[in-house]
Design a protein around this motif. Structure first.
Motif, PDB file in Angstrom:
ATOM      1  N   GLU B 276      28.817 -10.982  -7.620  1.00 18.92           N
ATOM      2  CA  GLU B 276      29.215 -10.152  -8.769  1.00 18.92           C
ATOM      3  C   GLU B 276      28.053  -9.898  -9.719  1.00 18.92           C
ATOM      4  O   GLU B 276      27.889  -8.813 -10.256  1.00 18.92           O
ATOM      5  CB  GLU B 276      30.324 -10.849  -9.558  1.00 18.92           C
ATOM      6  N   LEU B 277      27.275 -10.944  -9.946  1.00 25.70           N
ATOM      7  CA  LEU B 277      26.169 -10.820 -10.897  1.00 25.70           C
ATOM      8  C   LEU B 277      24.920 -10.220 -10.252  1.00 25.70           C
ATOM      9  O   LEU B 277      23.950  -9.933 -10.934  1.00 25.70           O
ATOM     10  CB  LEU B 277      25.816 -12.189 -11.478  1.00 25.70           C
ATOM     11  N   GLN B 278      24.978 -10.060  -8.913  1.00 24.56           N
ATOM     12  CA  GLN B 278      23.851  -9.518  -8.161  1.00 24.56           C
ATOM     13  C   GLN B 278      22.590 -10.364  -8.319  1.00 24.56           C
ATOM     14  O   GLN B 278      21.489  -9.847  -8.549  1.00 24.56           O
ATOM     15  CB  GLN B 278      23.601  -8.055  -8.530  1.00 24.56           C
ATOM     16  N   VAL B 279      22.765 -11.678  -8.208  1.00 28.62           N
ATOM     17  CA  VAL B 279      21.605 -12.577  -8.178  1.00 28.62           C
ATOM     18  C   VAL B 279      21.549 -13.229  -6.791  1.00 28.62           C
ATOM     19  O   VAL B 279      22.586 -13.382  -6.140  1.00 28.62           O
ATOM     20  CB  VAL B 279      21.673 -13.671  -9.273  1.00 28.62           C
TER      21      VAL B 279
END
Lengths: 460, 460
Positions: B276-279
């Motif tokens: 979701e956070l694109q990490v």
């Protein structure tokens, strides 16, 4: 200087200064696309001023970036040919708020010309044009052949100059290259710069979460790009100011006792420097003097850093990204591409968790050196002795003019750096200025230099 | 909810949403002086809406900063008195470029209201006003006594709220304080927050040379403020994400096996969060889960950093200064002033050479905790079960609402946090939004809560 040339320069001085002011007024910032129109304006203005000085074949030559201004006078057969290099572009004026008078509204105060580009390089470059004018308008000829090559991309690392020099190698062929684009050693101490540091500049970008996150809800659980950047940058130096990138110093020649002895008379007063800069003390690599640290030793300097909230107050976030601009000054046999590779390897080895790191190299320039006993340097020494009433000292400069190395490599000719600026003139900073007394002394020195060269062999 | 109240809410829903949109449209950014006029506008707008809902003694009360909006309905003798707290100020919208639609032009897309302040705290606060309106416009009375205290400085750490509460302690006296200003545990998982982290926020400023210096001429010889800052910040954490400030963890209660067991059902899916956070992966203090790191463990987060050149390209300077904004989330018995003292001591011990360091504390809030078996919490649990069709879980939030601790201390009453937001609604970030289905469920929950409280003893 003949009496005729001398009285011409005295008579025309006020006009010459007005012209310099007009030149500095053009905001020719090469790094910013919004100033493109001013770059063109500055190039045209410069071409005009070359024509008025009496130069021939004046041309604004297109490149893939900002144009080069060319002009020559080649009617001294059997005499050496000098190629004068200078640049009409300037650094950005930011932070604009710190200027006492606006950066592009030049004014003269206490014998100094204030304005962005005053010392770097507009007034210095202009001494060459006015020297040529003084000869041609009085004696009708120059002692040597002179070519001008004035570029508009020095402050952005001259991306198009090397290909330009290669393409135009025949037209630009010369016995020596003369550049006036830096400071002398100190006020009242004329100097000739025989060495320059190289440059390897790059940008690190760290990407974290897709957007800024609430530090209460995510803080502690997601890598913070600013923290990652801080750790990465901190890993590049130790507490003694020594750069910890593996292999960084491999091609640096250790300073010998002889080196240290030779530079002894040039050593500066730490207390005076720290007081001028308003810092509590000087600081740098352990075991070296200020002069050594800033001329003979390589550096790794963070030029800028950014990430997260920078406004008033505090915004409790985990920032989405962070970045830094870094540049290394290089010496001796250090090569910018090799150094960049070492840095990439270091970053790879210290890669922070939970974020993405990217690196972009922006600047590369090799270090440069010319021996002080070179005949063209010795001629310059005589010229300074005449123009400034004092023999110059031989120095190494901590700055980088990557094109110096490019010129010497591509055109195969020695580069003579004849600086007329002074330290403390805020090159690249706010309130940049130029001491106008050195405008006159600079022209006097150049007048003598062209005559000194007459007696020396050239290839032309 | 009686049929009468229910059908009133259904009939008026469109108007209610229009009102929320009107509210979010006011750019009430408390941290920026240019928005002062909008702060006043938001306070007046809110006072009007309290009056229209049927509240009495409505007043915009001046403080030394932005005003507090007050209103009450006190016609339920013998019943408990609830003080509803909310805030009408919002975070700055920067970086504005990352918003899909302008932050202060609220729009509804896919059942969500987008706009700065949508979830934090405008729509959540508004559920309370509309609940009161629904009771008073249908039944003509509320089950309990209700007071509203709506401030305009929550996002700047409520500098004037504590003195205001002290001055107005009599008028604000209540049996409990109710606050809806955060996210529930997850979509479809209603929750009651029984703990909040405290906050200690500060700014570090590092002053170096009087102005930016040419990094060629001074680089290596003068301390670089950005490097100094980077070293200082890096010294505050180790490679395992553990904070290295001496004494920092002294007042943190170690997590017990029982704690870990209790929170086990709440544990989140790391892969889902990082996607979701694109990490690339989650990262935090070694030995703890994401949930523990973000709720039960303290943090030290760099919220912003700045110094030197940030524009296009590279400017080879030694910057004149650098700074960072830092905030610590605190837990258990950690005290913000004690933590600040420890940090000052650490900075003193690691003081970098050649620069001047200054620290300014901006935020201080103590951690907060209420036991889940408190009767007011149990009543809230019943209300959620009714409003959301599901029993809530008891959580600790990683966020800080310093005023929660202030309320419980100054007014001596328990604080019940009834959140209707959701994680991922980009509180404080771009594209902040609020799920409107929770607007309806929130009002339903509050309708039930006021009735539940009727059967409980109050002090009034």
């Amino acid at each position: 200087m003949t009496d005729q040339v001398k009285s011409y320069l005295e008579k025309e001085r006020a006009r010459h200064l007005e012209e310099v002011i007009e030149f500095v007024r053009i905001p020719s910032v090469s790094s910013s696309s919004e100033h493109k129109v001013h770059m063109k304006e500055a190039a045209e203005w410069l071409a005009d001023s070359l024509r008025k000085a009496g130069l021939e074949h004046v041309e604004v030559m297109q490149t893939n970036g900002h144009p080069v201004v060319y002009g020559d006078w080649l009617h001294a057969p059997g005499q050496p040919t000098a190629l004068v290099y200078g640049h009409y572009d300037v650094q950005p004026a930011e932070p604009s708020g710190e200027w006492e008078t606006p950066p592009f509204e030049p004014v003269i105060r206490d014998g100094k010309l204030y304005g962005r580009g005053a010392t770097d390089d507009k007034a210095q470059l202009y001494t060459h044009i006015k020297t040529v004018e003084a000869f041609l308008q009085t004696e009708g000829r120059l002692p040597v052949n002179i070519k001008f090559c004035l570029e508009g991309e020095e402050e952005i690392a001259s991306p198009n100059l090397a290909p330009f020099l290669e393409q135009q190698a025949e037209r630009l062929a010369a016995d020596l290259i003369v550049i006036s684009d830096g400071p002398m050693h100190d006020e009242g101490v004329p100097s000739i710069c025989c060495g320059l540091r190289g440059l390897c500049g790059f940008q690190i970008d760290i990407a974290g979460p897709k957007n800024d996150l609430h530090s209460g809800l995510y803080g502690g659980g997601v890598a913070n790009p600013v923290s990652a950047l801080v750790e990465l940058l901190a890993s590049m130096k130790d507490a003694d100011g020594i750069i910890t990138i593996e292999g960084f110093y491999d091609k640096v020649r250790p300073l010998t006792d002889a080196d240290r002895e030779a530079s002894q008379p040039l050593e500066l007063d730490d207390a005076k420097i720290s007081s001028e800069l308003q810092v509590p003390e000087l600081y740098g690599e352990k075991g070296y003097t200020f002069l050594e640290r800033t001329t003979a030793r390589p550096t790794l300097e963070i030029n800028g850093i950014y990430g997260g909230y920078q406004g008033e107050g505090l915004k409790p976030i985990v920032p989405a990204s962070a970045g830094a601009k870094v540049s290394c000054r290089l010496v001796d046999e250090q090569d910018p591409d090799e150094i960049m590779a070492l840095i990439r390897r270091h970053i790879d080895k210290h890669k922070p968790q939970g974020v993405t790191v990217s690196i972009q190299q922006s600047h590369r320039g090799k270090p440069f050196f010319i021996p002080p006993d070179h005949p063209y340097i010795q001629a310059a020494a005589s010229a300074y002795t005449d123009g400034f009433g004092k023999a110059p000292v031989y120095i190494r400069s901590g700055g980088s003019i990557p094109i110096v190395e490019v010129f010497s490599r591509v055109l195969g000719a020695p580069v003579v750096m004849m600086d007329f600026g002074l330290p403390g003139e805020n090159m690249h900073g706010p309130n940049e200025h130029f001491h106008l007394e050195n405008f006159d002394k600079g022209i006097a020195t150049l007048c003598r230099y062209w005559r000194e060269l007459q007696s020396l062999p050239g290839q032309a």
